[in-house]
Motif scaffolding. Structure first.
Motif, mmCIF file in Angstrom:
data_model
loop_
_atom_site.group_PDB
_atom_site.id
_atom_site.type_symbol
_atom_site.label_atom_id
_atom_site.label_comp_id
_atom_site.label_asym_id
_atom_site.label_seq_id
_atom_site.Cartn_x
_atom_site.Cartn_y
_atom_site.Cartn_z
ATOM 1 N N HIS A 1 0.806 -1.219 0.000
ATOM 2 C CA HIS A 1 0.000 0.000 0.000
ATOM 3 C C HIS A 1 0.837 1.265 0.000
ATOM 4 C CE1 HIS A 1 -3.353 -2.750 1.016
ATOM 5 N NE2 HIS A 1 -3.798 -2.066 -0.018
ATOM 6 N N ILE B 1 -3.580 7.038 1.402
ATOM 7 C CA ILE B 1 -3.646 5.661 1.909
ATOM 8 C C ILE B 1 -3.771 4.632 0.792
ATOM 9 C CG2 ILE B 1 -4.581 6.307 4.160
ATOM 10 C CD1 ILE B 1 -7.302 5.402 3.221
ATOM 11 N N GLY B 2 -4.035 5.101 -0.418
ATOM 12 C CA GLY B 2 -4.072 4.160 -1.544
ATOM 13 C C GLY B 2 -5.274 3.252 -1.548
ATOM 14 N N ARG B 3 -6.321 3.627 -0.814
ATOM 15 C CA ARG B 3 -7.521 2.805 -0.810
ATOM 16 C C ARG B 3 -8.781 3.656 -0.800
ATOM 17 N NH1 ARG B 3 -6.151 -1.816 3.511
ATOM 18 N NH2 ARG B 3 -4.618 -0.335 4.241
ATOM 19 N N PHE B 4 -9.830 3.143 -1.445
ATOM 20 C CA PHE B 4 -11.114 3.828 -1.457
ATOM 21 C C PHE B 4 -11.822 3.611 -0.123
ATOM 22 C CE2 PHE B 4 -10.377 2.812 -5.967
ATOM 23 C CZ PHE B 4 -10.578 4.058 -6.546
ATOM 24 N N GLY B 5 -12.730 4.563 0.217
ATOM 25 C CA GLY B 5 -13.472 4.425 1.463
ATOM 26 C C GLY B 5 -14.763 3.658 1.294
ATOM 27 N N CYS B 6 -15.375 3.750 0.092
ATOM 28 C CA CYS B 6 -16.619 3.029 -0.164
ATOM 29 C C CYS B 6 -16.849 2.955 -1.670
ATOM 30 C CB CYS B 6 -17.807 3.726 0.510
ATOM 31 S SG CYS B 6 -18.230 5.322 -0.251
ATOM 32 N N GLY B 7 -17.888 2.264 -2.087
ATOM 33 C CA GLY B 7 -18.167 2.117 -3.508
ATOM 34 C C GLY B 7 -18.452 3.440 -4.195
ATOM 35 N N MET C 1 -14.565 10.643 2.325
ATOM 36 C CA MET C 1 -13.151 10.581 1.983
ATOM 37 C C MET C 1 -12.818 11.603 0.889
ATOM 38 S SD MET C 1 -10.800 7.351 0.864
ATOM 39 C CE MET C 1 -10.630 6.654 2.477
ATOM 40 N N PHE D 1 -7.437 9.616 -0.241
ATOM 41 C CA PHE D 1 -7.358 8.422 -1.078
ATOM 42 C C PHE D 1 -5.944 8.246 -1.621
ATOM 43 C CE2 PHE D 1 -7.558 7.137 -5.639
ATOM 44 C CZ PHE D 1 -7.688 5.775 -5.433
ATOM 45 N N LEU E 1 1.813 1.737 -3.533
ATOM 46 C CA LEU E 1 0.679 2.129 -4.328
ATOM 47 C C LEU E 1 0.350 3.597 -4.146
ATOM 48 C CD1 LEU E 1 -1.366 0.737 -6.135
ATOM 49 C CD2 LEU E 1 -2.865 0.615 -4.179
ATOM 50 N N TYR F 1 -15.780 5.654 -6.083
ATOM 51 C CA TYR F 1 -15.436 5.393 -7.491
ATOM 52 C C TYR F 1 -16.139 6.403 -8.398
ATOM 53 C CZ TYR F 1 -13.063 0.933 -6.676
ATOM 54 O OH TYR F 1 -12.176 -0.038 -6.302
#
Lengths: 178, 356
Positions: A49, A91-97, A83, A88, A52, A100
């Motif tokens: 991560h 941390i390299g990650r989405f918080g929820c769908g 978020m 994003f 990423l 996107y």
């Protein structure tokens, strides 16, 4: 200081990792250092991560010289989970769908970089939930066809297709009510 | 508990050395990442929301019997002792991440342990099928079946354009990670691996050593998996991986034949030395155990060692991990104690085999 891995022996190895300004300190003993290959909880996903997030942030040097772009970046915030794009990227990650959709305009280049040039899904569609998607796709296809007939001034055929579209749309509405 | 008994309880079917090409491909794994629509991903979701997901799982999945996998048992991370979790990690049924860092993490396990569904890891669900030998297609079929079964009861986060939505952008689309664990001693001994690795990476696949760090692969074990999850269909992803694995199997077999023809004495010497050390050592670090076990396994596969069964590598590789040693001992051990226990366990296991 005791080794943070085994909590038994004296820590003999001290090191600090600084990645994206985030500081992590390690204090471990010789034996645990040797065993590092054997088992360190979560060590694997950690590095992935961090790597990423560097990738996602790749456009940062550019945008920092351009205050206009920078503002757009700061304004992007997911209405569902709160978020921001900046978070994003960190941390390299989405918080929820929903993220996107919120970050959609920025995602194509990121996905292309990660997924060897691909940004559009080409695989499985969920059976139950996907039924609607199949219908939506059919409606889109029919609408294009209708446009073609209209430009060719074949209005009767266009009207036929319009009716087909209407009945498909009705079936979608019914589903939603049911 | 007797060693025999302990082993039979500890071994999952995927370690049993069955299935196609199991002399080279030890196991095949398929993983699908899924999330529930409209609920935040575990990285930012509150503990209440995540506990809610566990309730959904309890209600909809754990009490029901699936026709292929039987009854699924739900294990919550918070209810487990550290060593119990560690054993699951060593069996590759859960990730270190789920064990140590998840809020409200849990796992659904099938009785034969070929199916595990991690709950609240990086994504809400990680469906994993683990089979012995080279069975990627079968794995994908099973995973798809479980995916469909779950989708009947919960709405997955799915987008027409991006596919299945996951917390990490490296999993979006299919959410599929297909991987195989391969034992490639002959390619390592003949120094061909260094040449092959970059080529595999260029094909969009990832290779890494299973034990050990970076390029150094302890025990000549490599895990090969797909890197991209977006754009291609599930079947194409698995096909691409399979075609590379097939070639690797052929190359490994050729290299093994060459070794037997050109340096049989040296090979015999190497595998029997390791056999001897495993049979008589009184203390052994895991690094050495892994390498010696790889040698012995190669000796079995080459027909040089005939009084041992091939499953010994798969089994002992897992059983000599710290968590298992501690479980067998029934207490937490220091690293010196573990080295001693490890040597003892290997010696006893080899004796079991010779008496049988």
């Amino acid at each position: 200081m005791l080794c943070q891995e085994c909590q038994e022996r004296q820590a003999t190895l001290h090191f600090t990792k600084i990645i994206n300004g985030e500081k992590t300190e390690f204090h471990i003993c010789d034996t645990c250092a040797k065993e590092k290959g054997e088992y360190i909880p979560g060590s694997n996903s950690f590095s992935i991560h961090q790597l990423l997030s560097g990738l996602l942030d790749i456009d940062q040097p550019l945008s920092s010289t351009n205050s206009g772009l920078n503002q757009v970046k700061q304004q992007l915030k997911c209405p569902n989970c709160g978020m921001t794009y900046q978070q994003f990227a960190e941390i390299g990650r989405f918080g929820c769908g929903e993220c996107y959709k919120t970050f959609n305009e920025k995602l194509d280049p990121i996905f292309k970089r990660i997924h060897s040039g691909n940004a559009i899904h080409g695989g499985k569609i969920p059976k139950r939930k996907g039924k609607d998607i199949h219908i939506h796709k059919e409606i889109e296809r029919l609408k294009e066809q209708m446009q073609q007939y209209i430009t060719k001034e074949e209005f009767e055929k266009a009207a036929e297709i319009r009716d087909k579209i209407r009945s498909l749309e009705k079936s979608l509405d019914k589903k939603r009510e049911g | 508990m007797s060693l025999q008994n302990f082993i039979s309880k500890a071994i999952s079917p995927w370690m049993k050395n069955e299935g196609p090409d199991s002399d080279i491909v030890l196991s095949s794994r398929i993983r699908l990442a899924r999330n529930i629509e409209e609920i935040e991903f575990p990285i930012i979701a509150s503990k209440e929301k995540l506990e809610n997901i566990i309730e959904i799982v309890k209600d909809k999945f754990s009490k029901h019997t699936h026709r292929k996998f039987g009854e699924l048992e739900l294990l919550k991370m918070d209810d487990m002792k550290p060593n119990e979790k560690r054993v699951l990690v060593e069996k590759h049924l859960i990730s270190p991440n789920l064990s140590d860092e998840s809020k409200a993490g849990a796992v659904l396990l099938s009785e034969d342990e070929s199916l595990s569904i991690m709950v609240n890891e990086e994504d809400h669900f990680r469906i994993q099928i683990l089979l012995s030998g080279f069975q990627l297609d079968q794995g994908l079929n099973y995973a798809n079946e479980i995916d469909d079964w779950m989708e009947e009861k919960v709405d997955f986060a799915f987008d027409q354009k991006r596919g299945y939505l996951t917390s990490c952008p490296t999993n979006v689309g299919t959410g599929l990670r297909a991987s195989v664990m391969m034992h490639l001693p002959a390619l390592v001994i003949t120094r061909q691996m260094n040449r092959i690795l970059p080529a595999i990476n260029q094909l969009g696949l990832v290779v890494r050593g299973i034990y050990g760090e970076g390029s150094e692969a302890l025990g000549n074990l490599f895990q090969i998996s797909n890197q991209t999850t977006l754009g291609k269909s599930e079947e194409d992803i698995v096909d691409d991986l399979r075609s590379v694995v097939v070639q690797l199997i052929q190359q490994e077999r050729t290299a093994r034949e060459t070794l037997l023809q050109q340096s049989k004495l040296q090979m015999e010497d190497r595998v029997y030395r390791s056999y001897g050390i495993l049979s008589y050592s009184r203390t052994m670090e895991s690094k050495e155990a892994t390498q010696r076990l790889s040698d012995v396994r190669l000796g079995i596969d080459l027909g040089l060692i005939t009084d041992l069964s091939g499953s010994i590598l798969n089994e002992l590789m897992i059983l000599t991990q710290p968590g298992f040693l501690q479980q067998y001992a029934g207490e937490i051990l220091s690293s010196e104690q573990r080295d001693q226990r490890r040597a003892t366990l290997i010696r006893e296991r080899l004796k079991l085999e010779n008496n049988a």
